[in-house]
Design a protein around this motif. Structure first.
Motif, PDB file in Angstrom:
ATOM      1  N   ALA A  60      -5.452  51.345  41.216  1.00 59.58           N
ATOM      2  CA  ALA A  60      -5.818  51.900  42.259  1.00 59.58           C
ATOM      3  C   ALA A  60      -7.759  51.693  42.757  1.00 59.58           C
ATOM      4  O   ALA A  60      -7.714  51.076  44.007  1.00 59.58           O
ATOM      5  CB  ALA A  60      -5.730  53.585  42.652  1.00 59.58           C
ATOM      6  N   TYR A  61      -8.652  51.891  41.861  1.00 59.36           N
ATOM      7  CA  TYR A  61     -10.024  51.533  42.179  1.00 59.36           C
ATOM      8  C   TYR A  61     -10.229  49.900  42.820  1.00 59.36           C
ATOM      9  O   TYR A  61     -10.843  50.496  43.472  1.00 59.36           O
ATOM     10  CB  TYR A  61     -10.771  52.087  41.041  1.00 59.36           C
ATOM     11  CG  TYR A  61     -11.604  51.644  40.978  1.00 59.36           C
ATOM     12  CD1 TYR A  61     -13.208  52.997  41.955  1.00 59.36           C
ATOM     13  CD2 TYR A  61     -12.875  50.358  40.598  1.00 59.36           C
ATOM     14  CE1 TYR A  61     -14.012  52.313  42.086  1.00 59.36           C
ATOM     15  CE2 TYR A  61     -14.109  49.861  40.007  1.00 59.36           C
ATOM     16  CZ  TYR A  61     -14.669  50.662  41.399  1.00 59.36           C
ATOM     17  OH  TYR A  61     -16.360  51.215  41.790  1.00 59.36           O
ATOM     18  N   ARG A  62      -9.217  48.854  41.676  1.00 54.77           N
ATOM     19  CA  ARG A  62      -9.766  47.612  42.075  1.00 54.77           C
ATOM     20  C   ARG A  62      -9.675  47.712  43.928  1.00 54.77           C
ATOM     21  O   ARG A  62     -10.050  46.650  44.431  1.00 54.77           O
ATOM     22  CB  ARG A  62      -9.594  46.872  41.674  1.00 54.77           C
ATOM     23  CG  ARG A  62      -9.880  45.973  40.180  1.00 54.77           C
ATOM     24  CD  ARG A  62      -9.821  45.218  38.950  1.00 54.77           C
ATOM     25  NE  ARG A  62      -9.193  44.531  39.587  1.00 54.77           N
ATOM     26  CZ  ARG A  62      -8.645  43.567  40.411  1.00 54.77           C
ATOM     27  NH1 ARG A  62      -7.610  43.981  40.564  1.00 54.77           N
ATOM     28  NH2 ARG A  62      -8.210  42.365  41.283  1.00 54.77           N
ATOM     29  N   ARG A  63      -8.567  47.476  44.210  1.00 53.20           N
ATOM     30  CA  ARG A  63      -8.051  48.021  45.325  1.00 53.20           C
ATOM     31  C   ARG A  63      -8.886  48.972  46.214  1.00 53.20           C
ATOM     32  O   ARG A  63      -9.161  48.304  46.942  1.00 53.20           O
ATOM     33  CB  ARG A  63      -6.530  48.769  45.482  1.00 53.20           C
ATOM     34  CG  ARG A  63      -5.547  48.207  46.664  1.00 53.20           C
ATOM     35  CD  ARG A  63      -5.493  47.153  46.973  1.00 53.20           C
ATOM     36  NE  ARG A  63      -4.086  46.573  47.797  1.00 53.20           N
ATOM     37  CZ  ARG A  63      -4.740  45.858  49.012  1.00 53.20           C
ATOM     38  NH1 ARG A  63      -6.154  45.122  49.392  1.00 53.20           N
ATOM     39  NH2 ARG A  63      -4.127  45.445  50.099  1.00 53.20           N
ATOM     40  N   PHE A  64      -9.211  49.781  46.309  1.00 47.36           N
ATOM     41  CA  PHE A  64     -10.665  50.471  46.796  1.00 47.36           C
ATOM     42  C   PHE A  64     -11.203  49.725  47.043  1.00 47.36           C
ATOM     43  O   PHE A  64     -11.693  49.262  48.519  1.00 47.36           O
ATOM     44  CB  PHE A  64     -10.680  51.762  46.713  1.00 47.36           C
ATOM     45  CG  PHE A  64     -11.643  52.825  46.975  1.00 47.36           C
ATOM     46  CD1 PHE A  64     -11.240  53.454  48.780  1.00 47.36           C
ATOM     47  CD2 PHE A  64     -13.112  52.329  46.508  1.00 47.36           C
ATOM     48  CE1 PHE A  64     -12.130  54.555  48.907  1.00 47.36           C
ATOM     49  CE2 PHE A  64     -13.988  53.183  47.254  1.00 47.36           C
ATOM     50  CZ  PHE A  64     -13.727  54.165  48.160  1.00 47.36           C
ATOM     51  N   VAL A  65     -11.812  49.116  46.163  1.00 46.12           N
ATOM     52  CA  VAL A  65     -12.932  47.950  46.676  1.00 46.12           C
ATOM     53  C   VAL A  65     -13.066  47.327  47.028  1.00 46.12           C
ATOM     54  O   VAL A  65     -13.663  46.655  48.324  1.00 46.12           O
ATOM     55  CB  VAL A  65     -13.922  48.014  45.029  1.00 46.12           C
ATOM     56  CG1 VAL A  65     -14.221  46.723  45.160  1.00 46.12           C
ATOM     57  CG2 VAL A  65     -14.440  49.454  43.615  1.00 46.12           C
ATOM     58  N   GLN A  66     -11.763  46.640  46.912  1.00 47.73           N
ATOM     59  CA  GLN A  66     -11.494  45.788  47.967  1.00 47.73           C
ATOM     60  C   GLN A  66     -11.213  45.831  48.881  1.00 47.73           C
ATOM     61  O   GLN A  66     -11.931  44.846  50.005  1.00 47.73           O
ATOM     62  CB  GLN A  66     -10.113  45.007  46.995  1.00 47.73           C
ATOM     63  CG  GLN A  66      -9.635  44.337  45.879  1.00 47.73           C
ATOM     64  CD  GLN A  66      -9.029  43.529  45.739  1.00 47.73           C
ATOM     65  OE1 GLN A  66      -7.877  44.241  46.014  1.00 47.73           O
ATOM     66  NE2 GLN A  66      -8.725  42.628  44.305  1.00 47.73           N
ATOM     67  N   LEU A  67     -10.406  46.405  49.271  1.00 45.57           N
ATOM     68  CA  LEU A  67     -10.405  46.800  50.756  1.00 45.57           C
ATOM     69  C   LEU A  67     -12.266  48.159  51.190  1.00 45.57           C
ATOM     70  O   LEU A  67     -12.290  47.577  52.679  1.00 45.57           O
ATOM     71  CB  LEU A  67      -9.124  48.503  50.608  1.00 45.57           C
ATOM     72  CG  LEU A  67      -8.279  48.299  51.036  1.00 45.57           C
ATOM     73  CD1 LEU A  67      -7.254  49.407  50.767  1.00 45.57           C
ATOM     74  CD2 LEU A  67      -7.661  47.646  52.025  1.00 45.57           C
TER      75      LEU A  67
END
Length: 133
Positions: A60-67
């Motif tokens: 979830a953190y990785r996806r947040f950073v990507q977005l």
């Protein structure tokens, strides 16, 4: 203001590390409970489930950073561009209307509308006055 990929929120990183470590610690605790005398299959299930929670926190953190790092103009183009298509009007079969649906609710002179209003008036007349109780 342009966003750079080197900018990260330290508090969020600390939260992800603490949450993942807590999930892994809970998984280890459930494993030790499973190996104990009173351990059962439920403890084993939780022992495998907690590491999945830890992996999800990191994902979830990785996806947040990507977005967060993606360009807002790209998101607008994706949202309003060729990727989004309309459903053709003739794709779904046409629904036949029942007699109740074909009645015009806006027409107070309609027979069914008048019957419904009479029914409501009868209910109101037969209902006792409840304002005193």
């Amino acid at each position: 203001m342009a966003r750079t990929s080197s900018r990260r929120r330290p508090a969020l990183i600390v939260f992800v590390i603490v949450a993942a470590a807590a999930c892994l610690a809970l998984g280890y605790w459930q494993w030790t409970r499973f190996e104990a005398v009173g351990g059962n299959g439920q403890n084993l299930g939780y022992a495998f489930q907690w590491p999945l929670f830890a992996a999800f926190v990191v994902y979830a953190y990785r996806r947040f950073v990507q977005l967060e790092d993606s360009d807002p103009e790209d998101q607008q183009r994706i949202a309003h561009g060729e990727e989004q298509r309309e459903i053709p009007a003739d794709l779904l079969p046409q629904r036949t209307m029942t007699a109740a649906e074909s009645l015009d609710a806006e027409n107070p002179g309609d027979e069914a509308h008048q019957a419904y209003n009479n029914y409501l008036a009868q209910l109101r007349a037969s209902e006792a006055d409840r304002s005193n109780t």
